[in-house]
Design an enzyme around this catalytic site. Structure first.
Site, PDB file in Angstrom:
ATOM      1  N   PHE A  15       0.817  -1.205   0.000  1.00 21.41           N
ATOM      2  CA  PHE A  15       0.000   0.000   0.000  1.00 21.41           C
ATOM      3  C   PHE A  15       0.859   1.267   0.000  1.00 21.41           C
ATOM      4  CE2 PHE A  15      -3.081  -3.105   1.619  1.00 21.41           C
ATOM      5  CZ  PHE A  15      -4.108  -2.863   0.730  1.00 21.41           C
ATOM      6  N   GLU A 175     -10.276 -13.142  11.881  1.00 21.86           N
ATOM      7  CA  GLU A 175     -10.955 -13.380  10.605  1.00 21.86           C
ATOM      8  C   GLU A 175     -10.797 -14.832  10.151  1.00 21.86           C
ATOM      9  OE1 GLU A 175      -9.158  -9.949   8.734  1.00 21.86           O
ATOM     10  OE2 GLU A 175     -11.055  -8.849   8.827  1.00 21.86           O
ATOM     11  N   ASP A 309       4.759  -0.148   7.358  1.00 24.00           N
ATOM     12  CA  ASP A 309       5.127  -1.013   8.481  1.00 24.00           C
ATOM     13  C   ASP A 309       6.609  -0.973   8.826  1.00 24.00           C
ATOM     14  OD1 ASP A 309       2.558  -1.821   8.803  1.00 24.00           O
ATOM     15  OD2 ASP A 309       2.796  -3.789   7.867  1.00 24.00           O
TER      16      ASP A 309
END
Lengths: 432, 432
Positions: A15, A175, A309
């Site tokens: 991203f 998830e 990150d």
């Protein structure tokens, strides 16, 4: 490349790198984007590849296709080192050959990788979920476990095959646990004759005292309740001390027999972060991330930006932080080139945080507001469709969601022969 | 299973086995379908997985899902032997364990595998296209070759990376050649900066004197002209005598330097055919297929039916032959059980033969009628959509076709790290 043009090198097409490349679109610079794979990875949906909802192509569009209208150079390779004085990066191609690429400005956005906290030997028994290979391996293990349970006549062995342990209760762990529970109790229901899928155990473990620790505490409580209702055993304040072929061992001596173990417990910076810190003298935090200045540059190196990150920012490791960081770095570089430097520091605009629990069920944290259940899930749906890269991805993804959430289908359930053989080889090695 | 019920075992979940299972639906029998993978493979579209149009899940729906409304037992495993006297088949599970499954009637539909005509060493350099692993490997090689060409600075090495040799000009070879030409000249056009994709060579070789030998000759001529127009070099009456990492060698000494080689040149029966022939004393043809009686049973063994590519029937190895054979065998068994035996021999109803050349271009042979170009392609489209298994598959497949044929997108372009590493290991071994 045009002569004498300012050379911007972006390391990583996650991203951060992708949004930097897009934001540099019109800058008077020659841009090179270097990535170790040919695709951008839409990481927040990787768990859906691992559980058979989406195909790998749907969460990993080719970088060249995503950026096909941009004037930039996309190069395949891993950046293994940075020569800060000479202003070059060392790129290792998949065939092992190394080349140097020169930069005037550098945006480092190589992301994070999973960390086993020093227990790397856990990896072969409990794969993590950071890239496409991981997702396909996890998918293969999950679906193959049900298939082997169908063949197994020994009740104990069958229970082991129907036990899934997920270590780490952040968004990925939550998830995954939710989706595996849905698989067993809904999607695959009625498709097996000999294995009783109601025997399936999905165990979600975490050393922390709540699930989704990045969310406000009431949402953690809400998410845990929803998981429990779906049949997930949530065990908090629980440490895993060993992982082997047959199960996991917990602190205190308890053992859970489980064929399928998945590691979702924490990330560390990539090795490039350490190389970059060495080369620049930058400080790193405990996870190995680089301490950057308020403008995301490395102190003393205004030409090097670190985003996403890899940067120690005291922000969550989510896509939004990387996107906004990438865009900020691109604007800062473009501003210098056009004589309109950016003078404000990077400020993260928190659009909120969300995680799905199961179909029609998610939790979302937007500012001080909490959403859960169907409303949270609708928000999750809208946001993920909005950010999915490319028109076609959106349409087929939406269709797969309709099938999986309204219907019961899981269209991507392939375990390749290569994967099964590799695991058999491992088992035979262990048995020897 | 109900007590004393007639036990039908079906070996293989290809078109033959699947249609047999469906046709047995209401028969008073207990049916077990045994297959080596968990999915039915829609083989005619495998080339679209290899060229990035469809995902593996779209051509390989789970057997359990396809047959979820049928009352039958689906078992994962390879049938390795048949005990004709004891009426059992030996099934080898993926974990290596063997079990015997008893039958009263047996339908053997284990299909064919690719044959290298004794040159098995070609396989590692020129994978074939018979299963999902093959398709993913070929996909990985094709897309990775373009990526490596982009990085390559040596013109000769780059030309080798941009040369694709397909050995065998039956439908699979023709379809692959057409799709790779479209990739280079259309879908990927403009996405590379350093590699000039107009340098791409797609070479389609066959020892026969025409492409698509199963079609009427005018259609072969038509297909060849269309391929040539798309930029495929068609070389007929050409024999390959060697395949290595760097290229292929032709009879007469000519060598074509090519990084990517794909084997589409012929099939042979699976090893089970030889075992079954041994056990029953049945004769086999040159390709190892079993000579069956007019009612598809093995002479002297009215309880054993052989359908599809395993039977020597002087019919083409296409899905329709297997489907109709499977259905016939099922009806014959059901007829015996209900006292209304089928007395007519198996008769193949030829619905025609078709192959795509590229987008909006196909050839079709229906009876004495010939169709080509857009009309042939529309027929291909209709027939394949009609036979695609399952509603969801149809919809997402149609959507992927819209994207690939009307647009230029190829959404499934992933090469996994596992695949790239395996090939690097092979190269290092060869270099040592």
């Amino acid at each position: 490349m045009r002569q004498n043009e300012h050379r911007v090198v972006i390391v990583g097409a996650g991203f951060g790198g992708l949004f930097a490349a897009k934001a540099l679109g019109s800058a008077p610079a020659s841009v090179t984007l270097i990535n170790g794979t040919t695709y951008h990875l839409f990481e927040p949906l990787l768990y859906q590849v691992a559980t058979g909802i989406l195909s790998e192509g749907e969460v990993a569009p080719p970088i060249r296709e995503v950026l096909r209208h941009r004037d930039l150079d996309v190069r395949l390779g891993w950046v293994t080192d940075v020569d800060v004085a000479g202003r070059t990066v060392l790129v290792r191609a998949p065939d092992g050959r190394e080349r140097r690429v020169a930069y005037d400005s550098l945006i480092v956005a190589a992301g994070a990788r999973n960390s086993y906290f020093g227990n790397e030997r856990f990896a072969e028994h409990a794969p993590s979920l950071k890239d496409i290979d991981d997702a396909l391996e996890v998918r293969s293990r999950i679906f193959h476990a049900f298939e082997m349970a169908e063949l197994e006549e020994d009740p104990e062995a069958r229970r082991r095959l129907l036990t899934f342990v997920i270590i780490g209760a952040g968004p990925t762990g939550v998830e995954l646990a939710g989706q595996i529970a849905e698989l067993a109790h809904r999607s695959l229901r009625g498709q097996y004759r000999h294995a009783d899928l109601t025997e399936t155990r999905v165990v979600l473990l975490d050393a922390a005292d709540r699930v989704l620790p990045a969310f406000d505490r009431p949402l953690s409580v809400n998410a845990r309740r929803r998981l429990t209702r779906m049949g997930v055993e949530v065990r908090l304040a629980t440490r895993v001390v060993d992982v082997d072929a047959g199960g996991v061992e917990l602190e205190g001596g308890e053992r859970i027999e489980a064929h399928t173990k998945i590691w979702a417990a924490g990330v560390a910076a990539t090795p490039l972060a350490a190389r970059l810190a060495d080369a620049t003298g930058a400080a790193t935090d405990r996870a190995g991330r680089i301490r950057v200045a308020p403008d995301l540059t490395i102190p003393g190196h205004p030409e090097i930006f670190v985003v996403g990150d890899m940067a120690a920012l005291d922000l969550p490791g989510v896509a939004q932080v990387a996107m906004q960081g990438g865009r900020y770095a691109a604007r800062a570089i473009a501003g210098r080139l056009t004589g309109r430097p950016v003078t404000t520091p990077f400020r993260y605009f928190d659009k909120g945080n969300m995680a799905t629990i199961g179909r029609f069920s998610a939790v979302a944290n937007v500012g001080k507001l909490h959403f859960s259940g169907l409303l949270g899930w609708m928000m999750w749906l809208g946001v993920h469709l909005f950010y999915l890269i490319g028109f076609k991805n959106k349409v087929t993804t939406l269709l797969h969601w309709v099938v999986s959430f309204l219907g019961r289908g899981r269209s991507e359930r392939i375990a390749t022969a290569q994967q099964i053989e590799a695991r058999n080889a491992l088992r035979h090695r262990d048995a020897a």
